[in-house]
Design a protein around this motif. Structure first.
Motif, short mmCIF file in Angstrom:
data_model
loop_
_atom_site.label_atom_id
_atom_site.label_comp_id
_atom_site.label_asym_id
_atom_site.label_seq_id
_atom_site.Cartn_x
_atom_site.Cartn_y
_atom_site.Cartn_z
N GLY A 101 36.16 39.21 36.78
CA GLY A 101 36.38 39.94 35.60
C GLY A 101 37.58 40.90 35.58
N VAL A 102 37.33 41.76 36.71
CA VAL A 102 38.07 43.06 36.81
C VAL A 102 39.54 42.31 37.52
N ILE A 103 39.65 41.43 38.19
CA ILE A 103 40.81 40.90 38.76
C ILE A 103 41.62 39.78 38.01
N LEU A 104 40.95 39.36 36.95
CA LEU A 104 41.61 38.16 36.14
C LEU A 104 42.94 38.62 35.75
N ALA A 105 43.09 39.70 34.93
CA ALA A 105 44.42 40.07 34.58
C ALA A 105 45.27 40.29 35.59
N ALA A 106 45.00 41.05 36.50
CA ALA A 106 45.93 41.16 37.88
C ALA A 106 46.51 39.96 38.36
N ILE A 107 45.66 38.94 38.46
CA ILE A 107 45.93 37.63 38.87
C ILE A 107 47.03 36.99 38.24
N PHE A 108 46.95 36.86 36.90
CA PHE A 108 47.94 36.21 36.00
C PHE A 108 48.88 37.14 35.10
N LEU A 109 48.87 38.24 35.43
CA LEU A 109 49.95 39.19 34.51
C LEU A 109 51.16 38.93 35.02
#
Length: 530
Positions: A347-355
Motif C-alpha cells: 500500500g505505501v509503495i503502490l503509488a511510488a511504483i506507478f507514478l
C-alpha cells in the motif's frame, strides 16, 4: 484426538463433543454427561459450546437476530475505524507535494497510526477484561470523531497531522482488538465461522474499499474531506452502538464454559438424572441458580455493568507479553501479522511504483487500483465463510464427533495458495509493468490475491484463538495487534529505501519465501496443538 493430532493426557481447552449421539450428551473426555443443551434446528443436534446459563441477560440467550444486528453494527463501526489505516494510500503524491516532504515522511503518517493502535491495544486489555467491551467501543468512537475532525483541519502543519494520526490509532484499537472477541462472547462454537469471517472482512477487508473512494474525494473536494467524512460516519456509528450494542461480556458459572473447562462426574449416569448435583468449577450440575430479571432498555445503555473478573488490573496489563512465548499465540501472530505487513508494504509503495513512467498515476488512478484488493478481500471472506464451518463439521464427523480447535488451521491452505501466489505474481508483473511487458491490471489482480490470503489468514488465526483460548481471547487479540502493527510500522520505515535498493522483483520474492515458511509452521501446530 485423532486425524494426526497428538493425544495428550487430561482435558485440552477447546476440545468438545460437537454432535449429540443418540440418547446421549457428551463432551470429549467425559462420559454420561447429563442434560446438556443442544441446537436442534438442523438434521443432527449440535451440543451448545459454551453452555448458556438460565439468565436472560446472558448474550448466548439473546435471539440470533439480535446478536447478528450487534455484530453488524460493530462491524460497520470497525470499517470506519480501520479505514483510517489506508486512508492516505491513494494520496501519497498529493500529500508529498502539499507538505513538501519526501515519500518516507508520508508513509510514516500510516506507520505511526499503526504504532498508536499497537500501543493502545496493550493498555485496553485490562479494561476490557475487567469492565467489558462496551465502554471501549464508545470511547474509541469519541476519539475517532475528534481526531478525524482534527486531521481535517491541520492545514500545512505536518506535525499536527502526525499527532492526530497517532491518537487516531488509539481510537481504532478497540475495534481491531475486541470485535472478534465479541463474536466469542455472543456465539456458540458452531455459529462462529461465518460471523468471524464477516468481522474480519470488516476489520481488514473493508479498509481496501477506502482508497477507491479517497482518490476521487481528494481529486474533487480535497484530501482533508476524507477525514471530515470519517468523522461524520463515526458520529452516526456512535449513536447506533450506544443505543443498540449492549455489553457482550458476561460472567457465567465456570461449569458452563464447556469449551474451555474440564468436567468431573461421579456416580451412576441415571442417578445423576434423578438427583440434583451442586455446581462448582469444573462441575456441571442441575442446581437452579438465582436468575436476575431481564435488563430494561435504559439499563442496557450503561457503560459498565459490573466486573467481569476478580483479577487485578496490573496483572492483566502485562499478561499479553508472556503469551508471545506460547506457540499458539506466536503462530497466530505470524500467520495474521506478516500478511498484513506485506499488504501495508504494498500500500505505501503502490503509488511510488506507478507514478512515474510509463503510467504517471495520480491519486484517482491509485485509488481505483484498490478495486483489485477489495475484490480480493471479498474472495477471502467467501472462502473463509464457506470453508470455516464446513471443514470443521466434516473433520468433526471424521473424528468421531469430537471437535478440535486445530481443525481451524486448515484455513491456512487457501491462505498459502492465495497469499503466496499474490506475492510472487506481484513481484513478476509489477516489475514487468514498469518495463512495458504487462498491463497494469495484472499486478493489481495479484495484489487482490495477496489480500484474499490476508483475510483468510486473519480468520484462521482468530477462530483458533477464540475456540482454543476463549478465556484469553482479549489478551490473544492484543498480541496479534501489537505484533502486526509494530511489524507494519517497521516496514514503513524501510519500504522505499528497500524498494530503490533491491527492486520490486527481488523484494517480493523474498517476502513470498518468508510467507511459505510461516504457512508451513501450521503443520506442527496442527499435530501438536498448544
Amino acid at each position: 484426538m485423532g486425524l494426526g493430532i497428538l493425544d495428550v493426557q487430561g482435558h485440552v481447552p477447546g476440545t468438545t463433543r460437537y454432535f449429540e449421539e443418540p440418547g446421549e450428551f457428551e463432551t470429549a473426555g467425559t462420559t454420561n454427561l447429563p442434560s446438556l443443551k443442544c441446537d436442534r434446528s438442523g438434521p443432527m443436534p449440535i451440543i451448545l459450546n459454551p453452555q448458556p446459563s438460565d439468565d436472560p441477560n446472558d448474550p448466548l440467550n439473546w435471539p440470533l437476530w439480535r446478536r447478528d444486528i450487534i455484530t453488524f453494527l460493530l462491524s460497520m463501526a470497525a470499517i470506519f475505524a480501520t479505514a483510517l489505516g489506508p486512508i492516505l494510500a491513494a494520496n501519497t503524491l498529493t500529500l508529498s507535494v502539499w507538505f513538501s516532504l519526501d515519500f518516507t515522511y508520508i508513509a510514516l503518517l500510516t506507520g505511526y497510526f499503526l504504532l498508536g493502535v499497537g500501543i493502545a491495544g496493550f493498555f485496553f486489555v485490562p479494561s476490557g477484561r475487567i469492565w467489558g467491551k462496551r465502554h471501549l467501543f464508545i470511547f474509541g468512537l469519541f476519539i475517532l470523531i475528534a481526531t478525524s475532525a482534527w486531521a481535517g483541519a491541520v492545514g500545512h502543519d505536518y506535525t499536527s497531522l502526525l499527532w492526530a494520526r497517532i491518537i487516531q490509532g488509539v481510537g481504532t484499537a478497540p475495534f481491531e482488538a475486541l470485535v472478534n472477541a465479541a463474536v466469542g462472547d455472543m456465539y456458540f462454537v458452531h455459529e462462529r465461522g461465518k460471523r468471524m469471517a464477516f468481522t474480519n472482512l470488516a476489520v481488514f477487508g473493508g479498509a481496501f474499499f477506502t482508497p477507491i473512494l479517497v482518490g476521487k474525494i481528494t481529486h474533487t473536494i480535497h484530501w482533508w474531506w476524507t477525514f471530515n467524512l470519517v468523522a461524520i460516519f463515526c458520529a452516526a456509528s456512535l449513536v447506533a452502538v450506544f443505543l443498540f450494542c449492549p455489553e457482550t461480556a458476561f460472567r457465567r458459572d465456570a461449569s458452563l464454559n464447556t469449551d474451555i473447562t474440564e468436567f468431573q462426574f461421579s456416580g451412576d449416569h441415571h442417578a445423576n438424572r434423578q438427583e440434583k448435583v451442586t455446581a462448582g468449577p469444573g462441575t456441571l450440575g442441575n442446581s437452579t441458580p438465582t436468575v436476575r430479571p431481564r435488563k430494561t432498555f435504559m439499563q442496557s445503555l450503561a457503560l459498565f455493568d459490573g466486573r467481569k473478573t476478580d483479577e487485578s488490573f496490573f496483572k492483566l496489563l502485562f499478561r499479553p507479553l508472556p503469551l508471545f512465548a506460547q506457540p499458539a499465540f506466536l503462530w497466530a501472530a505470524l500467520i495474521q501479522g506478516t500478511m498484513i505487513g506485506w499488504t501495508v508494504f504494498i500500500g505505501v509503495i503502490l503509488a511510488a511504483i506507478f507514478l512515474g513512467p510509463p503510467l504517471f498515476w495520480g491519486e484517482v488512478q491509485t485509488g481505483y487500483a484498490y478495486t483489485g484488493p477489495f475484490v480480493g478481500a471479498l474472495l477471502g471472506f467467501f472462502t473463509a465463510g464457506i470453508f470455516a464451518d464446513w471443514s470443521a463439521k466434516v473433520l468433526t464427523r471424521m473424528n468421531g464427533g469430537i471437535y478440535e480447535p486445530e481443525f481451524r488451521i486448515l484455513l491456512v491452505l487457501p491462505q498459502l495458495v492465495f497469499g503466496v501466489a499474490g506475492l510472487f505474481g506481484f513481484a513478476v508483473t509489477a516489475q514487468g509493468t514498469l518495463e512495458g511487458q504487462y498491463h497494469w491490471v495484472i499486478p493489481i489482480v495479484f495484489f487482490g490475491f495477496e489480500v484474499a490470503g490476508t483475510v483468510v489468514g486473519a480468520v484462521a488465526s482468530s477462530l483458533y484463538i477464540v475456540d482454543a483460548y476463549r478465556d484469553l481471547a482479549i489478551e490473544g487479540f492484543t498480541c496479534l495487534i501489537i505484533f502486526k502493527n509494530v511489524f507494519s510500522f517497521a516496514l514503513t520505515f524501510k519500504a522505499y529505501e528497500w524498494l530503490v535498493h533491491s527492486g520490486v522483483r527481488e523484494v517480493f520474492f523474498a517476502l513470498g519465501a518468508v510467507q511459505i515458511v510461516i504457512c508451513f509452521l501450521s503443520v506442527p501446530m496442527f499435530q501438536i496443538g498448544c
